[in-house]
Write a protein that holds these residues in place. Structure first.
Motif, PDB file in Angstrom:
ATOM      1  N   ARG A  59      48.236  47.062  33.683  1.00  0.00           N
ATOM      2  CA  ARG A  59      49.050  46.442  34.740  1.00  0.00           C
ATOM      3  C   ARG A  59      48.878  44.931  34.704  1.00  0.00           C
ATOM      4  N   SER A  60      49.857  44.247  35.202  1.00  0.00           N
ATOM      5  CA  SER A  60      49.793  42.787  35.279  1.00  0.00           C
ATOM      6  C   SER A  60      48.882  42.379  36.427  1.00  0.00           C
ATOM      7  N   VAL A  61      48.445  41.128  36.409  1.00  0.00           N
ATOM      8  CA  VAL A  61      47.619  40.604  37.502  1.00  0.00           C
ATOM      9  C   VAL A  61      48.381  40.737  38.815  1.00  0.00           C
ATOM     10  N   ARG A  62      49.672  40.475  38.796  1.00  0.00           N
ATOM     11  CA  ARG A  62      50.496  40.595  40.010  1.00  0.00           C
ATOM     12  C   ARG A  62      50.494  42.033  40.532  1.00  0.00           C
ATOM     13  N   ALA A  63      50.695  43.009  39.645  1.00  0.00           N
ATOM     14  CA  ALA A  63      50.719  44.412  40.064  1.00  0.00           C
ATOM     15  C   ALA A  63      49.355  44.847  40.606  1.00  0.00           C
ATOM     16  N   ILE A  64      48.287  44.386  39.964  1.00  0.00           N
ATOM     17  CA  ILE A  64      46.933  44.712  40.430  1.00  0.00           C
ATOM     18  C   ILE A  64      46.723  44.145  41.827  1.00  0.00           C
ATOM     19  N   ALA A  65      47.095  42.888  42.014  1.00  0.00           N
ATOM     20  CA  ALA A  65      46.913  42.225  43.312  1.00  0.00           C
ATOM     21  C   ALA A  65      47.698  42.930  44.406  1.00  0.00           C
ATOM     22  N   LEU A  66      48.956  43.242  44.144  1.00  0.00           N
ATOM     23  CA  LEU A  66      49.792  43.875  45.170  1.00  0.00           C
ATOM     24  C   LEU A  66      49.247  45.242  45.571  1.00  0.00           C
ATOM     25  N   ARG A  67      48.829  46.037  44.608  1.00  0.00           N
ATOM     26  CA  ARG A  67      48.274  47.362  44.938  1.00  0.00           C
ATOM     27  C   ARG A  67      46.981  47.230  45.732  1.00  0.00           C
ATOM     28  N   ALA A  68      46.197  46.199  45.446  1.00  0.00           N
ATOM     29  CA  ALA A  68      44.925  46.000  46.149  1.00  0.00           C
ATOM     30  C   ALA A  68      45.106  45.272  47.476  1.00  0.00           C
ATOM     31  N   GLY A  69      46.320  44.832  47.771  1.00  0.00           N
ATOM     32  CA  GLY A  69      46.565  44.116  49.026  1.00  0.00           C
ATOM     33  C   GLY A  69      46.113  42.668  48.980  1.00  0.00           C
ATOM     34  N   LEU A  70      46.104  42.078  47.782  1.00  0.00           N
ATOM     35  CA  LEU A  70      45.690  40.689  47.606  1.00  0.00           C
ATOM     36  C   LEU A  70      46.894  39.828  47.269  1.00  0.00           C
ATOM     37  N   GLU A  71      46.768  38.543  47.519  1.00  0.00           N
ATOM     38  CA  GLU A  71      47.806  37.591  47.111  1.00  0.00           C
ATOM     39  C   GLU A  71      47.745  37.430  45.602  1.00  0.00           C
ATOM     40  N   PRO A  72      48.834  37.675  44.897  1.00  0.00           N
ATOM     41  CA  PRO A  72      48.814  37.532  43.438  1.00  0.00           C
ATOM     42  C   PRO A  72      48.355  36.152  42.962  1.00  0.00           C
ATOM     43  N   SER A  73      48.785  35.108  43.638  1.00  0.00           N
ATOM     44  CA  SER A  73      48.392  33.765  43.194  1.00  0.00           C
ATOM     45  C   SER A  73      46.887  33.535  43.385  1.00  0.00           C
ATOM     46  N   THR A  74      46.331  34.079  44.458  1.00  0.00           N
ATOM     47  CA  THR A  74      44.890  33.947  44.708  1.00  0.00           C
ATOM     48  C   THR A  74      44.096  34.690  43.636  1.00  0.00           C
ATOM     49  N   LEU A  75      44.523  35.919  43.329  1.00  0.00           N
ATOM     50  CA  LEU A  75      43.831  36.690  42.304  1.00  0.00           C
ATOM     51  C   LEU A  75      43.939  35.987  40.951  1.00  0.00           C
ATOM     52  N   ASN A  76      45.110  35.470  40.628  1.00  0.00           N
ATOM     53  CA  ASN A  76      45.295  34.774  39.361  1.00  0.00           C
ATOM     54  C   ASN A  76      44.365  33.562  39.262  1.00  0.00           C
ATOM     55  N   ARG A  77      44.252  32.786  40.335  1.00  0.00           N
ATOM     56  CA  ARG A  77      43.362  31.619  40.321  1.00  0.00           C
ATOM     57  C   ARG A  77      41.903  32.038  40.141  1.00  0.00           C
ATOM     58  N   GLN A  78      41.518  33.137  40.795  1.00  0.00           N
ATOM     59  CA  GLN A  78      40.136  33.600  40.664  1.00  0.00           C
ATOM     60  C   GLN A  78      39.860  34.117  39.255  1.00  0.00           C
ATOM     61  N   LEU A  79      40.801  34.838  38.685  1.00  0.00           N
ATOM     62  CA  LEU A  79      40.585  35.402  37.350  1.00  0.00           C
ATOM     63  C   LEU A  79      40.647  34.354  36.244  1.00  0.00           C
TER      64      LEU A  79
END
Length: 143
Positions: free
Chosen positions: A16-36
């Protein structure tokens, strides 16, 4: 650190993409991307949230994130696994190891201190153990 975790999450979640992972986990995709990507600090809570959303092993994710080593994860897994068993199940496993000749010398070897423990309390046993050394060659005074 982040590259390993990002790779781990993509493998563990079925590419899955970072965006898909973030959305399923209830996280902001941009926040998860910055952290990763290492632009911001990777929060432990983020790793836990993703693991819960995808039912992933926390220890594996913590290793991928660099929070713990593989050896620490192995010890944690063993400790958790052992605590899940009853005393009877553990005793049965010991018997199986002895019968199959796979038990270690620690389990099958001679006891270091031959004493009669019937009626002895913990303090008595500790006192005997502290007085007795490996240099003692006789069992004088012990039943």
């Amino acid at each position: 650190m982040a590259d390993n975790l990002s790779d781990y999450f993509q493998r563990a979640t079925g590419a899955r993409s970072v965006r898909a992972i973030a959305l399923r986990a209830g996280l902001e995709p941009s926040t998860l991307n910055r952290q990763l990507t290492g632009a911001t600090t990777l929060a432990v809570e983020t790793v836990v949230t993703i693991c819960r959303a995808f039912d992933l092993d926390l220890a594996d994710a913590f290793v991928a994130a660099g929070y713990i080593t593989e050896e620490e994860a192995d010890r944690l897994g063993a400790r958790v696994a052992l605590s899940a068993f009853s005393d009877l199940e553990l005793a049965r496993e010991i018997v199986v190891r002895i019968e199959n000749a796979t038990a270690s010398e620690d389990l099958t070897g001679d006891l270091p201190i031959p004493i009669n423990v019937r009626g002895a309390g913990q303090d008595d046993l500790l006192a005997v153990a502290s007085e007795r050394t490996d240099d003692d060659e006789t069992d004088e005074g012990y039943e």
